[in-house]
Design a protein around this motif. Structure first.
Motif: not given
Length: 272
Positions: A16, A19, A23
């Motif tokens: 996580d 990710t 971003n």
């Protein structure tokens, strides 16, 4: 300026975290892309350093609050040109404008990178190329990817058929290192099919991970130059060592990343 992340944005796992790091890196890349296009002229080294810092500050204004929020206890490597081992714990090794000089000269070879290092081992990395929109990622034990597609190093088993690459020494580099770079390029010109020489190192290493280039080597170098690509190549099935074939660490005086089939040949060439 970007909004302050909400507490619900805190990462729950390394996957996580990767990710969410991607971003943040993409957002920083978008800010740098808006500054790209015209050659930034400079008449003095002071003017050059000011222009480089302006790009760094633009990306860091986004990256620092985002990544600090995701990993509040992780410290930051403040100088992207630093090398050597880090103290224990977690560290963000970030190059807010990798290939910054290229950016200022309106050349396309630049990126934004962020790597989380845990007890001197890279855990995850993101390399984003704002002009193409490509994002390279790697997570220890989970492979390397380009926009979600798995990466694999080249199957080449003959250095004579290989494309290899290196980065030039920094302008203030020690003369011994500069001469070693020159002699290594000469050696590779005899043994490899094609030799590419350019900066930044990270983009060469991304190409090694993607199987487009068969080997990359460099003498000296900073953590921010090498850690992102080292994890990409390793997770894509490549081999990492110093130029003599010994295990590579951030304290090493040289670096080699290669497809397994030509690693030994590359070591032999660089050791001549």
């Amino acid at each position: 300026m970007s909004e302050t992340p909400r507490t619900t944005d805190v990462a729950s796992s390394d996957a996580d975290l990767l990710t969410r790091t991607a971003n943040a890196v993409r957002e920083a890349g978008s800010a740098l892309r808006e500054r790209f296009g015209e050659v930034v002229h400079h008449r003095t080294r002071e003017e050059l350093m000011h222009a480089l810092a302006a790009n760094d500050d633009t990306a860091l204004a986004i990256l620092r609050p985002r990544l600090t929020h995701l990993r509040p206890d992780a410290r930051w490597v403040e100088d992207e040109l630093d090398g050597g081992a880090l103290p224990p714990g977690e560290w963000w090794v970030v190059d807010p404008a990798e290939g910054n000089v290229n950016h200022l000269h309106a050349l396309p070879e630049w990126a934004v990178t962020a790597t989380l290092v845990r007890d001197n081992r890279p855990v995850l990395t993101v390399v984003h190329l704002p002009l193409t929109g490509e994002t390279y990622t790697a997570l220890t034990g989970a492979g390397a990817h380009l926009d979600g597609r798995p990466l694999h190093v080249s199957p080449t088993a003959d250095l004579g058929l290989g494309i290899v690459a290196t980065s030039q020494a920094r302008p203030d580099e020690d003369e011994t290192v500069v001469r070693r770079v020159g002699s290594s390029i000469t050696a590779m010109l005899f043994d490899a099919l094609v030799v590419r020489t350019a900066v930044p190192a990270t983009l060469h290493l991304a190409n090694v991970a993607a199987g487009r280039i068969d080997a990359f080597w460099q003498f000296a170098g900073a953590r921010a130059d090498l850690l992102p690509g080292a994890l990409l190549v390793t997770e894509a099935g490549g081999r990492i060592s110093d130029a003599e074939g010994r295990p590579w660490t951030p304290q090493s005086g040289s670096f080699l990343a290669a497809a397994p089939g030509i690693h030994a040949e590359a070591v032999a060439t660089l050791s001549r």
